[in-house]
Design a protein around this motif. Structure first.
Motif, short mmCIF file in Angstrom:
data_model
loop_
_atom_site.label_atom_id
_atom_site.label_comp_id
_atom_site.label_asym_id
_atom_site.label_seq_id
_atom_site.Cartn_x
_atom_site.Cartn_y
_atom_site.Cartn_z
N UNK A 113 0.85 -1.19 0.00
CA UNK A 113 0.00 0.00 0.00
C UNK A 113 0.88 1.24 0.00
N UNK A 114 0.73 2.07 -1.02
CA UNK A 114 1.56 3.26 -1.19
C UNK A 114 0.96 4.42 -0.39
N UNK A 115 0.98 4.27 0.94
CA UNK A 115 0.42 5.29 1.83
C UNK A 115 1.36 5.51 3.00
N UNK A 116 1.13 6.60 3.72
CA UNK A 116 1.84 6.90 4.96
C UNK A 116 0.80 6.93 6.07
N UNK A 117 0.74 5.87 6.87
CA UNK A 117 -0.25 5.79 7.95
C UNK A 117 0.25 6.66 9.09
N UNK A 118 -0.42 7.77 9.33
CA UNK A 118 0.07 8.77 10.28
C UNK A 118 -0.56 8.67 11.66
N UNK A 119 -1.69 7.97 11.77
CA UNK A 119 -2.32 7.80 13.08
C UNK A 119 -3.42 6.77 12.99
N UNK A 120 -3.72 6.16 14.13
CA UNK A 120 -4.88 5.29 14.29
C UNK A 120 -5.75 5.90 15.37
N UNK A 121 -7.04 6.05 15.08
CA UNK A 121 -7.99 6.63 16.03
C UNK A 121 -9.06 5.59 16.35
N UNK A 122 -9.39 5.47 17.64
CA UNK A 122 -10.42 4.50 18.03
C UNK A 122 -11.25 5.08 19.16
N UNK A 123 -12.45 4.53 19.31
CA UNK A 123 -13.28 4.88 20.46
C UNK A 123 -13.12 3.86 21.58
N UNK A 124 -12.17 2.94 21.41
CA UNK A 124 -11.84 1.94 22.43
C UNK A 124 -10.31 1.79 22.49
N UNK A 125 -9.76 1.37 23.62
CA UNK A 125 -8.30 1.25 23.75
C UNK A 125 -7.72 -0.06 23.25
N UNK A 126 -8.55 -0.96 22.77
CA UNK A 126 -8.13 -2.34 22.51
C UNK A 126 -6.91 -2.49 21.61
N UNK A 127 -6.78 -1.64 20.60
CA UNK A 127 -5.75 -1.86 19.58
C UNK A 127 -4.52 -0.98 19.76
N UNK A 128 -4.36 -0.44 20.97
CA UNK A 128 -3.12 0.30 21.25
C UNK A 128 -1.89 -0.59 21.08
N UNK A 129 -1.88 -1.83 21.63
CA UNK A 129 -0.69 -2.67 21.45
C UNK A 129 -0.38 -2.96 19.98
N UNK A 130 -1.41 -3.17 19.17
CA UNK A 130 -1.19 -3.43 17.75
C UNK A 130 -0.57 -2.21 17.07
N UNK A 131 -1.11 -1.03 17.37
CA UNK A 131 -0.55 0.20 16.80
C UNK A 131 0.90 0.39 17.24
N UNK A 132 1.17 0.13 18.50
CA UNK A 132 2.53 0.30 19.03
C UNK A 132 3.51 -0.65 18.35
N UNK A 133 3.04 -1.86 18.02
CA UNK A 133 3.93 -2.83 17.37
C UNK A 133 4.35 -2.37 15.98
N UNK A 134 3.57 -1.48 15.38
CA UNK A 134 3.92 -0.91 14.08
C UNK A 134 4.47 0.52 14.21
#
Length: 284
Positions: A113-134
């Motif tokens: 994917x030719x993109x620059x993922x600059x942030x992940x936004x959620x209304x729940x904290x569940x995927x903080x570890x996944x975001x941190x791993x990337x």
């Protein structure tokens, strides 16, 4: 010093008339540009013409865009010009189902994917570890229905502060306000877990089960204020049968959701999509 050759993508639409392709090709030839790929479509239902031209040249994006304005005005074109070396910035929004998010992150890291993922936004904290791993910034903004406008303003602040070009709703299970949708017209992609226009709204797999469908699907579309009514970008389907209960349908449907959303993000990032009223033209 030899000038650096760059690649660009020109997308445009206008009322159909003779001479459009000739004018565009002549503009590029006059500036020493070389057309690498070109695709076009004429919609007879509304007499509009659409074209995507990929070309190389040594001029700057700013110079080409500035000089193209006169031609675009002459044909009343809606158009965009993009340097393919620039990765569009994107914010991904997610709730509690992470399969689409995980798929996009893996494809991005794999160079698909030719993109620059600059942030992940959620209304729940569940995927903080996944975001941190990337190593991607994660923002958790819980939804309080009495303060939903404030929550959406915080999301918009993230989009603007990261200078992101578009937003991906990767199973973000919230109905967005008219104001939020208006701020992101043509720049927000949603994945809906049904083959639209069938089974809109909540619990589409349960709706599909009740109707005894033989195929289920997923639809990637641009977000509008009308729930699940936005211009469709791409769809995927999977055959099912009478033995599948709603939970089974949901489990196998996740593959279709991931594929449809990934394709839509890829096509948007590669400047392959032009809005055509309530529809899209996609040059694959």
């Amino acid at each position: 010093m030899e000038a650096v050759c760059k690649k660009f993508v020109l997308l445009l639409s206008c009322l159909d008339r003779p001479g459009i392709v000739h004018a565009v090709a002549g503009f590029l030839a006059d500036r020493g540009c070389n057309i690498l790929d070109s695709a076009q479509f004429g919609d007879v239902s509304n007499n509009r013409f659409f074209i995507r031209v990929c070309f190389s040249g040594t001029h700057s994006l700013e110079r080409l865009a500035g000089e193209f304005t006169e031609l675009a005005d002459a044909f009343a074109m809606q158009w965009s010009l993009n340097d393919t070396a620039i990765r569009p910035g994107v914010v991904i929004m997610v709730s509690k189902f992470g399969h689409c998010l995980n798929d996009l992150l893996f494809r991005h890291r794999s160079g698909l994917l030719h993109v620059d993922i600059r942030a992940i936004v959620s209304n729940h904290p569940d995927f903080y570890p996944l975001a941190a791993s990337y190593n991607i910034p994660f923002h958790c903004f819980p939804v309080d229905q009495s303060k939903k406008a404030e929550q959406e303003d915080r999301v918009l602040d993230v989009i603007e502060s990261t200078k992101s070009d578009f937003v991906v709703l990767a199973r973000y299970m919230q109905i967005l306000s008219d104001n939020f949708c208006a701020r992101l017209v043509g720049r927000a992609i949603n994945i809906h877990h049904s083959f639209l226009p069938g089974f809109k709204g909540a619990r589409p797999y349960h709706q599909a089960y009740e109707r005894g469908v033989k195929v289920i699907g997923a639809t990637a579309h641009y977000v509008t204020a009308e729930l699940d009514e936005g211009p469709i970008i791409g769809q995927e389907v999977i055959r099912v049968d009478h033995a599948f209960d709603p939970e089974t349908l949901a489990n196998i449907g996740r593959d279709a959701e991931c594929i449809a959303l990934a394709h839509a993000v890829k096509w948007h990032a590669e400047h392959r999509i032009i809005l055509n009223g309530c529809k899209t033209v996609v040059f694959r």
